[in-house]
Design a protein around this motif. Structure first.
Motif, PDB file in Angstrom:
ATOM      1  N   GLU A   1       0.722  -1.203   0.001  1.00 21.31           N
ATOM      2  CA  GLU A   1       0.066  -0.171  -0.168  1.00 21.31           C
ATOM      3  C   GLU A   1       0.765   1.205   0.013  1.00 21.31           C
ATOM      4  N   LEU A   2       2.040   1.307   0.900  1.00 19.20           N
ATOM      5  CA  LEU A   2       2.856   2.305   0.935  1.00 19.20           C
ATOM      6  C   LEU A   2       3.562   2.644  -0.495  1.00 19.20           C
ATOM      7  N   THR A   3       3.956   1.644  -1.163  1.00 17.45           N
ATOM      8  CA  THR A   3       4.488   1.874  -2.440  1.00 17.45           C
ATOM      9  C   THR A   3       3.643   2.148  -3.369  1.00 17.45           C
ATOM     10  N   HIS A   4       2.364   1.608  -3.641  1.00 18.62           N
ATOM     11  CA  HIS A   4       1.359   2.269  -4.336  1.00 18.62           C
ATOM     12  C   HIS A   4       1.001   3.703  -4.241  1.00 18.62           C
ATOM     13  N   LEU A   5       0.825   3.945  -2.955  1.00 20.00           N
ATOM     14  CA  LEU A   5       0.722   5.578  -2.716  1.00 20.00           C
ATOM     15  C   LEU A   5       1.978   6.394  -3.320  1.00 20.00           C
ATOM     16  N   LEU A   6       3.135   5.948  -2.876  1.00 18.31           N
ATOM     17  CA  LEU A   6       4.259   6.775  -3.387  1.00 18.31           C
ATOM     18  C   LEU A   6       4.163   6.983  -4.887  1.00 18.31           C
ATOM     19  N   HIS A   7       3.762   5.960  -5.944  1.00 21.04           N
ATOM     20  CA  HIS A   7       3.742   6.120  -7.259  1.00 21.04           C
ATOM     21  C   HIS A   7       2.412   6.920  -7.381  1.00 21.04           C
ATOM     22  N   ALA A   8       1.420   6.932  -6.613  1.00 25.36           N
ATOM     23  CA  ALA A   8       0.190   7.861  -7.063  1.00 25.36           C
ATOM     24  C   ALA A   8       0.658   9.266  -6.603  1.00 25.36           C
ATOM     25  N   LEU A   9       1.791   9.552  -5.962  1.00 25.33           N
ATOM     26  CA  LEU A   9       2.275  10.677  -5.577  1.00 25.33           C
ATOM     27  C   LEU A   9       3.259  11.480  -6.497  1.00 25.33           C
ATOM     28  N   GLY A  10       3.650  10.538  -7.522  1.00 25.36           N
ATOM     29  CA  GLY A  10       4.395  10.831  -8.662  1.00 25.36           C
ATOM     30  C   GLY A  10       5.781  10.405  -8.454  1.00 25.36           C
ATOM     31  N   PHE A  11       6.148   9.648  -7.356  1.00 29.21           N
ATOM     32  CA  PHE A  11       7.564   9.085  -7.073  1.00 29.21           C
ATOM     33  C   PHE A  11       7.886   7.918  -8.273  1.00 29.21           C
TER      34      PHE A  11
ATOM     35  N   PHE B   1      12.359   8.210  -5.528  1.00 32.92           N
ATOM     36  CA  PHE B   1      12.722   9.519  -5.783  1.00 32.92           C
ATOM     37  C   PHE B   1      11.749  10.297  -6.790  1.00 32.92           C
ATOM     38  N   LYS B   2      11.912  11.562  -6.647  1.00 36.12           N
ATOM     39  CA  LYS B   2      10.792  12.341  -7.366  1.00 36.12           C
ATOM     40  C   LYS B   2      11.582  13.703  -7.602  1.00 36.12           C
ATOM     41  N   GLU B   3      11.467  14.423  -8.849  1.00 34.24           N
ATOM     42  CA  GLU B   3      11.997  15.709  -9.212  1.00 34.24           C
ATOM     43  C   GLU B   3      11.459  16.652  -8.162  1.00 34.24           C
ATOM     44  N   ASP B   4      12.163  17.790  -7.523  1.00 32.82           N
ATOM     45  CA  ASP B   4      11.620  18.669  -6.870  1.00 32.82           C
ATOM     46  C   ASP B   4      11.747  18.091  -5.402  1.00 32.82           C
ATOM     47  N   ILE B   5      12.060  16.887  -5.088  1.00 30.88           N
ATOM     48  CA  ILE B   5      11.948  16.580  -3.694  1.00 30.88           C
ATOM     49  C   ILE B   5      13.311  15.965  -3.262  1.00 30.88           C
ATOM     50  N   GLU B   6      14.014  16.656  -2.337  1.00 29.13           N
ATOM     51  CA  GLU B   6      15.531  16.525  -2.058  1.00 29.13           C
ATOM     52  C   GLU B   6      15.758  15.207  -1.503  1.00 29.13           C
ATOM     53  N   GLU B   7      14.685  14.663  -0.735  1.00 33.21           N
ATOM     54  CA  GLU B   7      14.828  13.384   0.113  1.00 33.21           C
ATOM     55  C   GLU B   7      14.737  12.169  -0.890  1.00 33.21           C
ATOM     56  N   ILE B   8      15.544  11.137  -0.889  1.00 35.61           N
ATOM     57  CA  ILE B   8      15.387   9.779  -1.559  1.00 35.61           C
ATOM     58  C   ILE B   8      15.070   8.893  -0.431  1.00 35.61           C
ATOM     59  N   VAL B   9      14.087   8.120  -0.810  1.00 36.16           N
ATOM     60  CA  VAL B   9      13.401   7.232   0.359  1.00 36.16           C
ATOM     61  C   VAL B   9      13.753   5.951  -0.251  1.00 36.16           C
ATOM     62  N   ASN B  10      14.452   5.161   1.002  1.00 34.36           N
ATOM     63  CA  ASN B  10      14.878   3.822   0.688  1.00 34.36           C
ATOM     64  C   ASN B  10      13.933   2.855   1.775  1.00 34.36           C
ATOM     65  N   LEU B  11      13.150   2.095   1.061  1.00 32.87           N
ATOM     66  CA  LEU B  11      12.248   1.307   1.784  1.00 32.87           C
ATOM     67  C   LEU B  11      12.653  -0.165   1.639  1.00 32.87           C
ATOM     68  N   GLN B  12      12.251  -0.974   2.803  1.00 32.05           N
ATOM     69  CA  GLN B  12      12.787  -2.517   2.906  1.00 32.05           C
ATOM     70  C   GLN B  12      11.526  -2.932   3.494  1.00 32.05           C
ATOM     71  N   PRO B  13      10.691  -3.961   3.233  1.00 32.93           N
ATOM     72  CA  PRO B  13       9.750  -4.580   3.863  1.00 32.93           C
ATOM     73  C   PRO B  13      10.327  -5.313   4.895  1.00 32.93           C
ATOM     74  N   LYS B  14       9.167  -5.545   6.195  1.00 30.37           N
ATOM     75  CA  LYS B  14       9.751  -6.413   7.079  1.00 30.37           C
ATOM     76  C   LYS B  14       9.261  -7.807   6.662  1.00 30.37           C
ATOM     77  N   GLN B  15       9.542  -8.667   7.605  1.00 27.18           N
ATOM     78  CA  GLN B  15       9.234  -9.965   7.210  1.00 27.18           C
ATOM     79  C   GLN B  15       7.741 -10.288   7.094  1.00 27.18           C
ATOM     80  N   ASP B  16       6.885  -9.546   7.727  1.00 30.16           N
ATOM     81  CA  ASP B  16       5.469  -9.637   7.700  1.00 30.16           C
ATOM     82  C   ASP B  16       4.940  -8.839   6.495  1.00 30.16           C
TER      83      ASP B  16
END
Length: 88
Positions: free
Chosen positions: A24-34, A46-61
């Motif tokens: 759900e979180l990754t789908h939301l990020l795509h919907a936000l234009g990432f 990553f997204k143009e005009d956003i200085e932060e780069i987000v590095n996500l890893q899922p937990k085992q669950d």
């Protein structure tokens, strides 16, 4: 209420950071234009005009890590991000 709207509400409320589904979180990020790339278990967003780069890893669950949900919440609020038809 759409599933995306429910996910946004859960993230912005800050009361369910440990119960956000990773997909759900990754789908939301795509919907936000990432855009993203995947390297091993790391999903790097990553997204143009956003200085932060987000590095996500899922937990085992297959839940998102709470500190990563907090990072996303802070980015949404800092940049006042909106999805297509959803108003935040």
């Amino acid at each position: 209420m759409t599933k995306r709207r429910k996910t946004i509400n859960k993230i912005l409320s800050g009361s369910a950071d440990q119960n956000i589904d990773f997909n759900e979180l990754t789908h939301l990020l795509h919907a936000l234009g990432f855009s993203n790339r995947i390297k091993g278990g790391h999903h790097i967003f990553f997204k143009e005009d956003i200085e932060e780069i987000v590095n996500l890893q899922p937990k085992q669950d297959n839940k998102a890590k709470p500190y990563q949900v907090k990072q996303i919440r802070n980015i949404i609020l800092k940049y006042n991000l909106k999805t297509g038809n959803d108003e935040l």
